[in-house]
Design a protein around this motif. Structure first.
Motif, PDB file in Angstrom:
ATOM      1  N   ASN A  10       0.804  -1.221   0.000  1.00 10.67           N
ATOM      2  CA  ASN A  10       0.000   0.000   0.000  1.00 10.67           C
ATOM      3  C   ASN A  10       0.836   1.269   0.000  1.00 10.67           C
ATOM      4  N   THR A  11       1.953   1.242   0.713  1.00 11.16           N
ATOM      5  CA  THR A  11       2.759   2.462   0.845  1.00 11.16           C
ATOM      6  C   THR A  11       4.024   2.448   0.011  1.00 11.16           C
ATOM      7  N   GLY A  12       4.507   1.267  -0.343  1.00  9.02           N
ATOM      8  CA  GLY A  12       5.767   1.167  -1.062  1.00  9.02           C
ATOM      9  C   GLY A  12       6.979   1.352  -0.161  1.00  9.02           C
ATOM     10  N   LEU A  13       6.745   1.409   1.150  1.00 12.10           N
ATOM     11  CA  LEU A  13       7.811   1.579   2.133  1.00 12.10           C
ATOM     12  C   LEU A  13       8.017   0.269   2.890  1.00 12.10           C
ATOM     13  N   PRO A  14       9.166   0.122   3.561  1.00 15.51           N
ATOM     14  CA  PRO A  14       9.369  -1.093   4.345  1.00 15.51           C
ATOM     15  C   PRO A  14       8.246  -1.302   5.360  1.00 15.51           C
ATOM     16  N   HIS A  15       7.808  -2.541   5.496  1.00 18.23           N
ATOM     17  CA  HIS A  15       6.721  -2.902   6.401  1.00 18.23           C
ATOM     18  C   HIS A  15       7.018  -2.499   7.846  1.00 18.23           C
ATOM     19  N   ILE A  16       8.291  -2.510   8.233  1.00 18.65           N
ATOM     20  CA  ILE A  16       8.669  -2.190   9.610  1.00 18.65           C
ATOM     21  C   ILE A  16       8.269  -0.768  10.007  1.00 18.65           C
ATOM     22  N   GLY A  18       5.510   0.659   9.604  1.00 22.48           N
ATOM     23  CA  GLY A  18       4.175   0.607  10.182  1.00 22.48           C
ATOM     24  C   GLY A  18       4.184   0.264  11.662  1.00 22.48           C
ATOM     25  N   HIS A  19       5.286  -0.296  12.132  1.00 16.20           N
ATOM     26  CA  HIS A  19       5.437  -0.647  13.548  1.00 16.20           C
ATOM     27  C   HIS A  19       6.343   0.341  14.276  1.00 16.20           C
ATOM     28  N   GLY A  20       6.746   1.402  13.583  1.00 18.20           N
ATOM     29  CA  GLY A  20       7.594   2.414  14.206  1.00 18.20           C
ATOM     30  C   GLY A  20       9.033   1.985  14.397  1.00 18.20           C
ATOM     31  N   VAL A  21       9.518   1.086  13.542  1.00 16.96           N
ATOM     32  CA  VAL A  21      10.878   0.570  13.640  1.00 16.96           C
ATOM     33  C   VAL A  21      11.688   1.053  12.434  1.00 16.96           C
ATOM     34  N   THR A  22      12.956   1.375  12.641  1.00 14.43           N
ATOM     35  CA  THR A  22      13.816   1.846  11.558  1.00 14.43           C
ATOM     36  C   THR A  22      14.755   0.732  11.092  1.00 14.43           C
ATOM     37  N   GLU A  23      15.342   0.937   9.915  1.00 17.64           N
ATOM     38  CA  GLU A  23      16.322  -0.016   9.392  1.00 17.64           C
ATOM     39  C   GLU A  23      17.522  -0.144  10.324  1.00 17.64           C
ATOM     40  N   GLU A  24      17.961   0.984  10.889  1.00 11.00           N
ATOM     41  CA  GLU A  24      19.116   0.983  11.770  1.00 11.00           C
ATOM     42  C   GLU A  24      18.850   0.157  13.026  1.00 11.00           C
ATOM     43  N   GLU A  25      17.631   0.239  13.558  1.00 13.18           N
ATOM     44  CA  GLU A  25      17.291  -0.553  14.738  1.00 13.18           C
ATOM     45  C   GLU A  25      17.323  -2.046  14.407  1.00 13.18           C
ATOM     46  N   ALA A  51      20.141   0.677  21.069  1.00 10.95           N
ATOM     47  CA  ALA A  51      20.965   1.615  21.840  1.00 10.95           C
ATOM     48  C   ALA A  51      20.087   2.592  22.625  1.00 10.95           C
ATOM     49  N   ALA A  52      18.890   2.861  22.115  1.00  9.42           N
ATOM     50  CA  ALA A  52      17.967   3.773  22.785  1.00  9.42           C
ATOM     51  C   ALA A  52      17.192   3.080  23.909  1.00  9.42           C
ATOM     52  N   GLY A  53      17.364   1.750  24.039  1.00  5.11           N
ATOM     53  CA  GLY A  53      16.707   1.032  25.113  1.00  5.11           C
ATOM     54  C   GLY A  53      15.440   0.288  24.737  1.00  5.11           C
ATOM     55  N   ARG A  54      15.016   0.397  23.477  1.00  8.82           N
ATOM     56  CA  ARG A  54      13.802  -0.303  23.037  1.00  8.82           C
ATOM     57  C   ARG A  54      14.095  -1.782  22.829  1.00  8.82           C
ATOM     58  N   TYR A  55      13.153  -2.621  23.214  1.00  5.83           N
ATOM     59  CA  TYR A  55      13.246  -4.053  22.952  1.00  5.83           C
ATOM     60  C   TYR A  55      12.438  -4.361  21.704  1.00  5.83           C
ATOM     61  N   LEU A  56      13.067  -5.051  20.742  1.00  5.88           N
ATOM     62  CA  LEU A  56      12.413  -5.350  19.469  1.00  5.88           C
ATOM     63  C   LEU A  56      12.520  -6.828  19.138  1.00  5.88           C
ATOM     64  N   ARG A  57      11.533  -7.302  18.376  1.00  4.96           N
ATOM     65  CA  ARG A  57      11.575  -8.642  17.784  1.00  4.96           C
ATOM     66  C   ARG A  57      11.665  -8.438  16.280  1.00  4.96           C
ATOM     67  N   ILE A  72      11.407  -9.594   7.329  1.00  2.64           N
ATOM     68  CA  ILE A  72       9.982  -9.686   7.044  1.00  2.64           C
ATOM     69  C   ILE A  72       9.221  -8.642   7.843  1.00  2.64           C
ATOM     70  N   THR A  73       9.461  -8.605   9.139  1.00  2.00           N
ATOM     71  CA  THR A  73       8.815  -7.620  10.000  1.00  2.00           C
ATOM     72  C   THR A  73       9.644  -7.407  11.251  1.00  2.00           C
ATOM     73  N   ALA A  74       9.365  -6.348  11.957  1.00  2.94           N
ATOM     74  CA  ALA A  74       9.998  -6.050  13.236  1.00  2.94           C
ATOM     75  C   ALA A  74       9.028  -5.186  14.025  1.00  2.94           C
ATOM     76  N   TYR A  75       8.968  -5.446  15.318  1.00  3.38           N
ATOM     77  CA  TYR A  75       8.047  -4.678  16.143  1.00  3.38           C
ATOM     78  C   TYR A  75       8.543  -4.636  17.580  1.00  3.38           C
ATOM     79  N   PRO A  76       8.111  -3.615  18.334  1.00  3.64           N
ATOM     80  CA  PRO A  76       8.530  -3.493  19.733  1.00  3.64           C
ATOM     81  C   PRO A  76       7.891  -4.577  20.593  1.00  3.64           C
ATOM     82  N   LEU A  77       8.647  -5.054  21.566  1.00  2.00           N
ATOM     83  CA  LEU A  77       8.102  -5.978  22.562  1.00  2.00           C
ATOM     84  C   LEU A  77       7.471  -5.138  23.663  1.00  2.00           C
ATOM     85  N   GLU A  78       6.277  -5.509  24.043  1.00  2.00           N
ATOM     86  CA  GLU A  78       5.562  -4.786  25.094  1.00  2.00           C
ATOM     87  C   GLU A  78       4.808  -5.786  25.958  1.00  2.00           C
TER      88      GLU A  78
END
Length: 94
Positions: A10-16, A18-25, A51-57, A72-78
């Protein structure tokens, strides 16, 4: 490490994004994960802290040749997921 990302149709952007995750993370998690285990099929799951302290999968498929990966995807653990990770980490330190 060479990273490729699943693109949102839909957006043509990386799926990540949409979960507020960057390539660098994603790259930092894959470079030094707290956990890295097999998932379904050929995919793997890496869990770690940025490095910012966020936990991601990060769900990814390693390239058959070379050191590249397809993210494929990445998102914060909560919530319960984050609590379970911290509990596993405490057990490993014993």
């Amino acid at each position: 490490m060479y990273l490729r990302f699943y693109m949102d149709a839909n957006t043509g952007l990386p799926h990540i994004y949409g979960h507020g995750v960057t390539e660098e993370e994603c790259e930092s998690i894959l470079a030094s994960p707290l956990e890295d285990r097999p998932s379904s099929g050929d995919s793997k799951i890496a869990v770690g802290q940025t490095a910012a302290g966020r936990y991601l999968r990060v769900v990814y498929v390693p390239d058959e040749v070379g050191d590249g990966v397809f993210v494929i995807t990445a998102y914060p653990l909560e919530g319960r997921q984050l609590k379970a990770l911290k509990k596993r980490q405490r057990r490993r330190k014993r």
